[in-house]
Design a protein around this motif. Sequence first.
Motif, short mmCIF file in Angstrom:
data_model
loop_
_atom_site.label_atom_id
_atom_site.label_comp_id
_atom_site.label_asym_id
_atom_site.label_seq_id
_atom_site.Cartn_x
_atom_site.Cartn_y
_atom_site.Cartn_z
N LEU A 1 0.84 -1.19 0.00
CA LEU A 1 0.00 0.00 0.00
C LEU A 1 0.88 1.25 0.00
CD1 LEU A 1 -3.02 0.60 0.05
CD2 LEU A 1 -2.88 0.78 2.54
N ALA A 2 2.01 1.17 0.72
CA ALA A 2 2.92 2.32 0.78
C ALA A 2 3.45 2.64 -0.61
CB ALA A 2 4.07 2.02 1.74
N GLN A 3 3.80 1.62 -1.37
CA GLN A 3 4.30 1.86 -2.74
C GLN A 3 3.21 2.45 -3.61
OE1 GLN A 3 7.25 -0.78 -4.48
NE2 GLN A 3 6.95 -2.20 -2.80
N LYS A 4 1.99 2.01 -3.35
CA LYS A 4 0.86 2.54 -4.12
C LYS A 4 0.70 4.04 -3.87
CE LYS A 4 -2.36 -0.87 -4.93
NZ LYS A 4 -3.43 -1.71 -4.37
N LEU A 5 0.85 4.42 -2.59
CA LEU A 5 0.72 5.84 -2.25
C LEU A 5 1.85 6.64 -2.91
CD1 LEU A 5 -0.60 8.16 -0.59
CD2 LEU A 5 1.02 7.62 1.22
N ALA A 6 3.04 6.06 -2.89
CA ALA A 6 4.20 6.77 -3.46
C ALA A 6 3.98 7.05 -4.94
CB ALA A 6 5.46 5.96 -3.25
N THR A 7 3.47 6.06 -5.66
CA THR A 7 3.26 6.27 -7.10
C THR A 7 2.07 7.19 -7.35
OG1 THR A 7 1.99 4.22 -7.14
CG2 THR A 7 4.27 4.09 -7.83
N PHE A 8 1.10 7.18 -6.45
CA PHE A 8 -0.09 8.00 -6.58
C PHE A 8 0.27 9.48 -6.71
CE2 PHE A 8 -4.13 9.87 -5.11
CZ PHE A 8 -5.03 9.10 -5.84
N LEU A 9 1.31 9.88 -5.96
CA LEU A 9 1.73 11.29 -5.94
C LEU A 9 2.36 11.71 -7.27
CD1 LEU A 9 2.32 13.75 -3.82
CD2 LEU A 9 0.93 11.84 -3.08
N LEU A 10 2.63 10.74 -8.13
CA LEU A 10 3.26 11.07 -9.42
C LEU A 10 2.22 11.41 -10.49
CD1 LEU A 10 6.15 8.47 -9.64
CD2 LEU A 10 6.33 10.92 -9.23
N LYS A 11 0.94 11.38 -10.12
CA LYS A 11 -0.09 11.76 -11.08
C LYS A 11 0.13 13.20 -11.52
CE LYS A 11 -3.89 8.71 -9.96
NZ LYS A 11 -5.29 8.61 -9.60
N LYS A 12 -0.16 13.45 -12.76
CA LYS A 12 0.14 14.77 -13.33
C LYS A 12 -0.50 15.90 -12.54
CE LYS A 12 1.49 17.23 -17.20
NZ LYS A 12 0.67 18.37 -17.18
N ASP A 13 -1.72 15.66 -12.10
CA ASP A 13 -2.46 16.67 -11.36
C ASP A 13 -1.66 17.17 -10.15
OD1 ASP A 13 -4.44 18.25 -10.38
OD2 ASP A 13 -5.48 16.61 -9.32
N TYR A 14 -1.16 16.21 -9.34
CA TYR A 14 -0.42 16.60 -8.13
C TYR A 14 0.95 17.18 -8.49
CZ TYR A 14 -3.99 13.47 -6.39
OH TYR A 14 -5.19 12.87 -6.14
N GLN A 15 1.56 16.62 -9.54
CA GLN A 15 2.86 17.14 -9.96
C GLN A 15 2.74 18.59 -10.45
OE1 GLN A 15 6.27 15.47 -10.54
NE2 GLN A 15 5.44 14.69 -8.63
N ASP A 16 1.65 18.86 -11.17
CA ASP A 16 1.41 20.24 -11.61
C ASP A 16 1.22 21.16 -10.41
OD1 ASP A 16 1.59 19.61 -14.23
OD2 ASP A 16 -0.59 19.52 -14.61
N ALA A 17 0.44 20.69 -9.44
CA ALA A 17 0.20 21.49 -8.24
C ALA A 17 1.52 21.75 -7.52
CB ALA A 17 -0.77 20.76 -7.31
N TYR A 18 2.37 20.73 -7.51
CA TYR A 18 3.68 20.89 -6.88
C TYR A 18 4.45 22.03 -7.53
CZ TYR A 18 5.58 18.26 -3.13
OH TYR A 18 5.93 17.87 -1.87
N GLY A 19 4.39 22.07 -8.85
CA GLY A 19 5.11 23.11 -9.57
C GLY A 19 4.46 24.48 -9.43
#
Lengths: 437, 318
Positions: free
Chosen positions: A338-356
């Motif tokens: 589940l932890a790995q799933k969460l880690a990859t979840f954050l790589l979705k474009k939506d969150y990555q855009d928000a990060y930027g």
Amino acid sequence: MTTKFRFARTLAVMAGAALALSACGGGTNGSAGDGGTEGGTLSYWSMWKEGEQQQLIIARAIKDFEAETGATVNVQWQGRSNVQKLVPALNTNNVPDIVDGSYAKLAPILGDTGQALPLGDAYAAEVEGTKVSDLIPKKYLTANNILDADGTPWMLPYSLTSDGFWFDAAQHPELETAPPASWDDFIALLDKYKAEGKVPLAADGDIGGYNSMWFTTALVRTDGAGSFAKVVQDKTGAAWDAPNVLAAAKRVEQVVKGDYLIKGYNASKWPAQQQVWATGGAELMLNGSWIPTETGTYASEGFKFSSFPFPAEAGQPASVRADFGGWAIPKKAKNPELAQKLATFLLKKDYQDAYGTEAKVLPIRTDAATSPEMASVKKSIDGAKEIYLQNDGVTAPGYVEKVFWPINDELFLGKINAGEFVQKMKTATVQYWKDNS
Amino acid sequence: MSRTTTRRSLSAAAAAERGQGGSSIDRQRRKLLVPFVGPAFIVYTLLFIIPAIGAAWISLHEWAGSGPMKFVGVKNYIRVFQDDLFMKSFGNTLLLLFVVGAAIFILAFAMTLVLRDMAGKKIVRNVIFFPHLINALVFGVLAGFIFNPGGMVNTLLKPFGVTEPPAWLAQDNIFPLIMATLVATTTGYFTTILMAGVDRIPPYYYEDCALAGANAWQRLRYVILPLTWDVFGTCAVLWTISSVKIFEIIWVFGGSSGAGIPPTQSWTTAVYTYVTAFSGQSTPAYGAATASAIISLALVSVLVVFLRRAMRRDAVEF
């Protein structure tokens, strides 16, 4: 008899209390051990504190993650000391399932000690149709040594930090289009500001890590990524005698002796000088890509953050500092899937855009949006052939804080010259390896 | 010869028997000893003694805080003692202990003398005690506001024509500043404790002093010091223990209210220990860190025993 009974009763009560206490401690672990099925529980120790932009984005992602998977994520927003707190926890059964931090902090604790879970599954997973391993640009992996003994990465980055000379592009639009192309150009620029009666450079001289950027970057520019680490690793100390090492130190000396630095940089308390810089008291400042977020609240109105990289060296490949910030999972984690799933979840474009755009940092995905403040850094990162790390990746126990920073401070604060610096570093490095081999 | 031995053992047996019996109050007391002292003893053992033994064990290893431990014997101790930085930190700890300690107690006694006869001494006492209530962190953060190049002190100095003020927060000046701050914040605390001792001295001793024409110094030397010696001794032990542990004020004074670590010039053994284990910049060296902590513990223990010895006097009854 009665007292003996009373004594026995006291002991019994105490034993009961002790059991109850230990049961409390055990309870938290137990709840996390529900297995890797959908809807499990995950504990996450975050490097962010509540209210920080990055925290808001991660919190939002976690909420979506919980809704999508039915899992429960127990987050502790611990702040930057989360990795330090992890060290004692690793010896107990109360280990978080996932943590985040910078590569420089995670590597000595989890990566180098073999305590991190290999993230093969996370890298093989797909995010929005693309394999995770394809989302992380390969060129970062040469410097950020996140491969474990078996060659599997143990860290999954979600952002990058870099550095450069920061300036107000509203005042100096010319620096955006034509930044200094060489060291001589850079010095000429400083001389020009000085002649105009301006303060060319600001620096918070009490932060050893900022002071040391000058020397390490100067050396990396002439000798390439990993060259400082190589000099440090030489147990005979002979590497310090190389002409380029002295030349790099001479560049630092040139800046110090040239009277370019803001008055009092050697006797102030962070963040005094970066405040002065952000309010127009100095033109340039060598610092990290966190500067727009850090100084944004007090910068003068209309301040337009921009930066140019440390001047390049003719004949050397363009290189840039890029430290990973991202996830790691301890081997002892109760719910690694589940932890790995969460880690990859954050790589979705939506969150990555928000990060930027919202947190104004550098997302790991090259296709993610970035804020205008980061445009210049983003450009140099994308164009760079070589990547190097903070302190050029040196993590030998105590070397940076007990050997390198104190002597480098002396150089940067004008107490010793370049020749003395090299001599001192050589002696101290030889002694260090004598004590630590 | 053998008879004296027998007699001695006989009397010992008799004493033991008396001990067993004794008065009912004695018996009652003994029975209460275990339930009353026991819990504190268990908690103390669990929270202090076992971790201390654990630390001693860790100090014999090379260990990054997790993962494999490698036994290295006393190598960490040798390494720590050979480290110039540790010796410098150790020197700073001793400076805090002796120089700051001396300043604190000289000032505290001086204030005690002045305060005794002063009007409004209760208010003054509260005022000088107040800094002790404030967390040392506040002073560390305030140092920036006060001593930064554009800070309060330099702004105040400007009208007097001081255009080149001293570099207050230069790395070499930070430790003296910390020492001064500690004197300022701790003196009030010890003055208050000493005052409590001084207040117990019956006034007729002072009247006697006045009649004999004794000056303030003689009054201190012959009346106040002997009659407050036990209070002073306790204060000295308290200061010894707390001074060796001073950490947070150094951590925040030197450029680390958010980023980085204090300059090595201001490190004490406590800071050295912390950086070695938790700097976050490099692989933690728990073995060397605990070795440095154990050395500090040994230092405190030796000093406290030594102090108790040196301060031992027959209590003056009055």
